[in-house]
Design an enzyme around this catalytic site. Structure first.
Site, PDB file in Angstrom:
ATOM      1  N   TYR A  57       7.835 -94.415 -26.803  1.00  0.00           N
ATOM      2  CA  TYR A  57       7.553 -93.739 -27.166  1.00  0.00           C
ATOM      3  C   TYR A  57       7.102 -92.555 -27.204  1.00  0.00           C
ATOM      4  CZ  TYR A  57       4.021 -98.177 -29.263  1.00  0.00           C
ATOM      5  OH  TYR A  57       3.824 -99.131 -29.961  1.00  0.00           O
ATOM      6  N   GLU A 106      -5.485 -92.129 -28.705  1.00  0.00           N
ATOM      7  CA  GLU A 106      -3.560 -92.659 -28.936  1.00  0.00           C
ATOM      8  C   GLU A 106      -3.279 -93.262 -30.445  1.00  0.00           C
ATOM      9  OE1 GLU A 106      -2.602 -96.695 -26.665  1.00  0.00           O
ATOM     10  OE2 GLU A 106      -3.405 -96.303 -24.937  1.00  0.00           O
ATOM     11  N   HIS A 109      -8.036 -99.228 -17.595  1.00  0.00           N
ATOM     12  CA  HIS A 109      -6.613 -99.670 -18.583  1.00  0.00           C
ATOM     13  C   HIS A 109      -5.765-100.589 -18.258  1.00  0.00           C
ATOM     14  CE1 HIS A 109      -4.497 -96.969 -21.772  1.00  0.00           C
ATOM     15  NE2 HIS A 109      -4.043 -98.279 -21.458  1.00  0.00           N
ATOM     16  N   ASN A 159      -9.656 -98.668 -21.531  1.00  0.00           N
ATOM     17  CA  ASN A 159      -9.264 -98.968 -22.341  1.00  0.00           C
ATOM     18  C   ASN A 159      -9.288 -99.874 -23.332  1.00  0.00           C
ATOM     19  OD1 ASN A 159      -7.034 -97.554 -24.383  1.00  0.00           O
ATOM     20  ND2 ASN A 159      -6.039 -99.043 -23.300  1.00  0.00           N
ATOM     21  N   GLU A 160      -9.689 -99.648 -24.555  1.00  0.00           N
ATOM     22  CA  GLU A 160      -9.183-100.856 -26.086  1.00  0.00           C
ATOM     23  C   GLU A 160      -9.514-102.214 -25.401  1.00  0.00           C
ATOM     24  OE1 GLU A 160      -5.212-101.450 -26.961  1.00  0.00           O
ATOM     25  OE2 GLU A 160      -5.562 -99.355 -28.385  1.00  0.00           O
ATOM     26  N   LYS A 164      10.397-100.372 -26.338  1.00  0.00           N
ATOM     27  CA  LYS A 164      10.201 -99.960 -26.657  1.00  0.00           C
ATOM     28  C   LYS A 164       9.858 -98.457 -26.819  1.00  0.00           C
ATOM     29  CE  LYS A 164       6.063-101.304 -29.853  1.00  0.00           C
ATOM     30  NZ  LYS A 164       4.988-101.763 -29.898  1.00  0.00           N
ATOM     31  N   ASN A 172      -8.083 -95.418 -30.572  1.00  0.00           N
ATOM     32  CA  ASN A 172      -6.601 -95.672 -30.691  1.00  0.00           C
ATOM     33  C   ASN A 172      -6.783 -96.358 -32.279  1.00  0.00           C
ATOM     34  OD1 ASN A 172      -6.901 -94.711 -27.483  1.00  0.00           O
ATOM     35  ND2 ASN A 172      -6.212 -96.721 -27.156  1.00  0.00           N
ATOM     36  N   TRP A 214       3.641-102.815 -22.506  1.00  0.00           N
ATOM     37  CA  TRP A 214       2.780-104.496 -21.249  1.00  0.00           C
ATOM     38  C   TRP A 214       3.677-105.782 -21.707  1.00  0.00           C
ATOM     39  CZ3 TRP A 214      -0.463-103.069 -18.277  1.00  0.00           C
ATOM     40  CH2 TRP A 214      -1.160-101.907 -18.132  1.00  0.00           C
TER      41      TRP A 214
HETATM   42  C1  BGP Z   1      -2.379 -99.922 -26.752  1.00  0.00           C
HETATM   43  C2  BGP Z   1      -2.531 -99.664 -25.338  1.00  0.00           C
HETATM   44  C3  BGP Z   1      -1.198 -98.276 -24.450  1.00  0.00           C
HETATM   45  C4  BGP Z   1       0.189 -99.295 -25.017  1.00  0.00           C
HETATM   46  C5  BGP Z   1      -0.201 -98.957 -26.712  1.00  0.00           C
HETATM   47  C6  BGP Z   1       1.252 -99.427 -27.580  1.00  0.00           C
HETATM   48  O1  BGP Z   1      -3.033-100.988 -26.952  1.00  0.00           O
HETATM   49  O2  BGP Z   1      -3.483 -98.849 -24.944  1.00  0.00           O
HETATM   50  O3  BGP Z   1      -1.146 -98.843 -23.210  1.00  0.00           O
HETATM   51  O4  BGP Z   1       0.187 -99.695 -24.243  1.00  0.00           O
HETATM   52  O5  BGP Z   1      -1.093-100.013 -26.986  1.00  0.00           O
HETATM   53  O6  BGP Z   1       1.569-100.942 -26.748  1.00  0.00           O
HETATM   54  P1  BGP Z   1       2.548-101.387 -26.819  1.00  0.00           P
HETATM   55  O7  BGP Z   1       3.315-100.573 -25.627  1.00  0.00           O
HETATM   56  O8  BGP Z   1       2.683-102.741 -26.828  1.00  0.00           O
HETATM   57  O9  BGP Z   1       3.824-100.991 -28.252  1.00  0.00           O
END
Ligand code: BGP
Length: 467
Positions: A436, A374, A114, A158-159, A434, A296, A428
């Site tokens: 969630y 996700e 990830h 992941n992604e 931010k 996701n 990140w």
């Molecule tokens: C996805 C990732 C996660 C997470 C999420 C929200 O792309 O798999 O790790 O971070 O998005 O994104 P962000 O944190 O940039 O808002």
């Protein structure tokens, strides 16, 4: 419309975003450590301190009807240098986490990568280098064997798109490079090859569990659906983000249309994507035995044709309206009247999730199963004496679950949903404002507080009915 009895109501996490202890307990450095330090905005310690708090978080899962958790293993905790010597402390840690999952009746869905490549491999070219592919497959094989009695559900990556675009097009992930579409395609292909090799290792050993990959998909609509240029621009972006990876996942090769557009986009910059026949041979075999797709899904895009200078600006602060994405010869992402956005400019467009699910069923009828791995809403939560009223998040999730159920009704095999994220954690490119989570984290005390959404999610999970 009801959810199936065995539907997973999950919560998602990722090692680097929640564990903290990034350089402790024998863990090696990863690509992000230096990158974040150089940027100096924020870093991933202690984040949500999942390294120590996991018993608390798993107990909360149990109390709030969360019966599945996405966890990623930090590669550098197992192999501090990416390959070679192992770190027993790291290996034992994940055994403990998985045992705690079982104790609380929470099914772990485990991702091997990830975003957190060990630093040595990253400095050597990350997934543009074959060495990283080989090291990844060895690491995957090690984990499959080590955790075979504890983990039934695996994801390789992941992604893959997020890695490629943020590393090489948007410049928000390490290396911070911009506008290099060719490298993005190459990294995606190489990661899909690594995925395929890991899947084959898993299947050859006849382990009892299942394995797949998590892709981040966004439906791409032409901004003006009557304009041929916008239709083409939407197709460009679709191939770049969705179709290239979906072809690799389900066909194990790239369709003529995909290749034509991918090569065209790479050649705009004089680049060339290298896809060897022997890669495709491996990928075709893996595509047949891949068990599921992790999808996701956060938003869709409206694209218009664009031939001007490259111009991308990432809104990493939550200042609504500051994002720009204009990629020469590919397209420009537009706002759309009537479609609301989050403070980070992510379009809230749940019906597009339905369109994507249906598209997969029609275009790749061999897909088997899908988990929404996700989905969720970044929001600046207010904390008032322990009460967190996150009604907009509830609304966001409710509307997505509604379209998920509609897709199931239309015959798409969706087995579960993981809210991003289980608890608040490090983001990140945005840091900590931010949020969630279903559970609010006071980062000073590391105390957890259930938000209104957690109580709501619990009711859905218990009744299997969408309120
Ligand atoms: C996805 C990732 C996660 C997470 C999420 C929200 O792309 O798999 O790790 O971070 O998005 O994104 P962000 O944190 O940039 O808002």
């Amino acid at each position: 419309m009801k959810f199936a009895e065995d539907f997973i109501f999950g919560g998602a996490t990722a090692a680097y975003q929640c564990e903290g202890s990034t350089r402790a307990y024998g863990k090696g450095a990863v690509s992000w450590d230096e990158f974040l330090e150089e940027k100096g905005r924020f870093q991933a310690n202690p984040a949500s301190d999942f390294y120590h708090q996991y018993p608390v978080d798993l107990k909360l899962c149990k109390m709030f009807g969360v019966n599945g958790i996405r966890i990623s293993i930090s590669w550098a905790r197992i192999f501090p240098d990416g390959t070679g010597a192992i770190n027993q402390q790291g290996i034992d840690y994940y055994h403990d986490v998985f045992k705690e999952c079982r104790k609380n009746g929470v099914e772990p869905f485990v991702t091997l990568h990830h975003f957190d490549t060990p630093i040595g491999l990253y400095k050597n070219g990350d997934f543009l280098s074959n060495d990283t592919i080989d090291a990844f497959v060895k690491y995957a094989a090690f984990c499959f064997e080590e955790y075979k009695d504890e983990v039934t559900y695996w994801f390789t990556f992941n992604e893959i798109w997020a890695v490629a675009t943020n590393q090489y097009i948007e410049g928000t992930f390490p290396y911070g490079e911009k506008y290099n579409v060719t490298k993005a395609f190459q990294a995606m292909h190489n990661m899909m090859l690594a995925h395929a090799k890991a899947v084959l290792v898993y299947k050859e050993k006849n382990y009892e569990g299942k394995i797949g990959v998590v892709q981040s998909l966004e439906y791409k609509y032409p901004f003006n659906e009557l304009k041929i240029e916008d239709i083409q621009a939407a197709k460009n972006e679709d191939v770049l983000q969705n179709q290239f990876l979906l072809d690799a996942t389900f066909l194990g090769e790239y369709s003529c249309e995909t290749l034509e557009i991918a090569n065209k986009l790479a050649s705009l910059q004089g680049g060339k994507i290298i896809i060897r026949d022997e890669d495709l041979e491996v990928m075709r075999k893996a595509a047949k035995v891949n068990d599921y797709l992790g999808m996701n899904y956060y938003q869709s895009r409206f694209i218009q044709a664009y031939d001007g200078e490259n111009d991308i600006f990432h809104n990493g602060t939550g200042e609504k309206g500051t994002s720009r994405f204009r990629l020469q010869g590919v397209g420009e992402r537009m706002e759309k009247d009537g479609i609301d956005r989050t403070d980070w400019d992510w379009l809230i467009h749940p019906e597009s999730m339905f369109d994507m699910l249906l598209r997969i069923k029609l275009q790749y009828p061999n897909y088997k199963e899908i988990y929404i791995t996700e989905n969720g809403m970044g929001y600046k939560d207010d904390f008032e004496d322990g009460i967190i009223d996150d009604t907009p998040r509830i609304d966001y999730v409710r509307r997505h679950l509604y379209y998920l159920l509609k897709a199931v009704e239309s015959g798409v095999n969706v087995k579960g949903y993981f809210i991003w994220s289980l608890m608040d954690m490090f983001s990140w490119t945005n840091g900590y404002n931010k949020r969630y989570g279903l559970f609010y984290i006071d980062y000073e005390s590391q105390k957890r507080y259930p938000k209104a959404s957690a109580y709501w999610y619990k009711r859905i999970s218990q009744t299997k009915e969408l309120e």
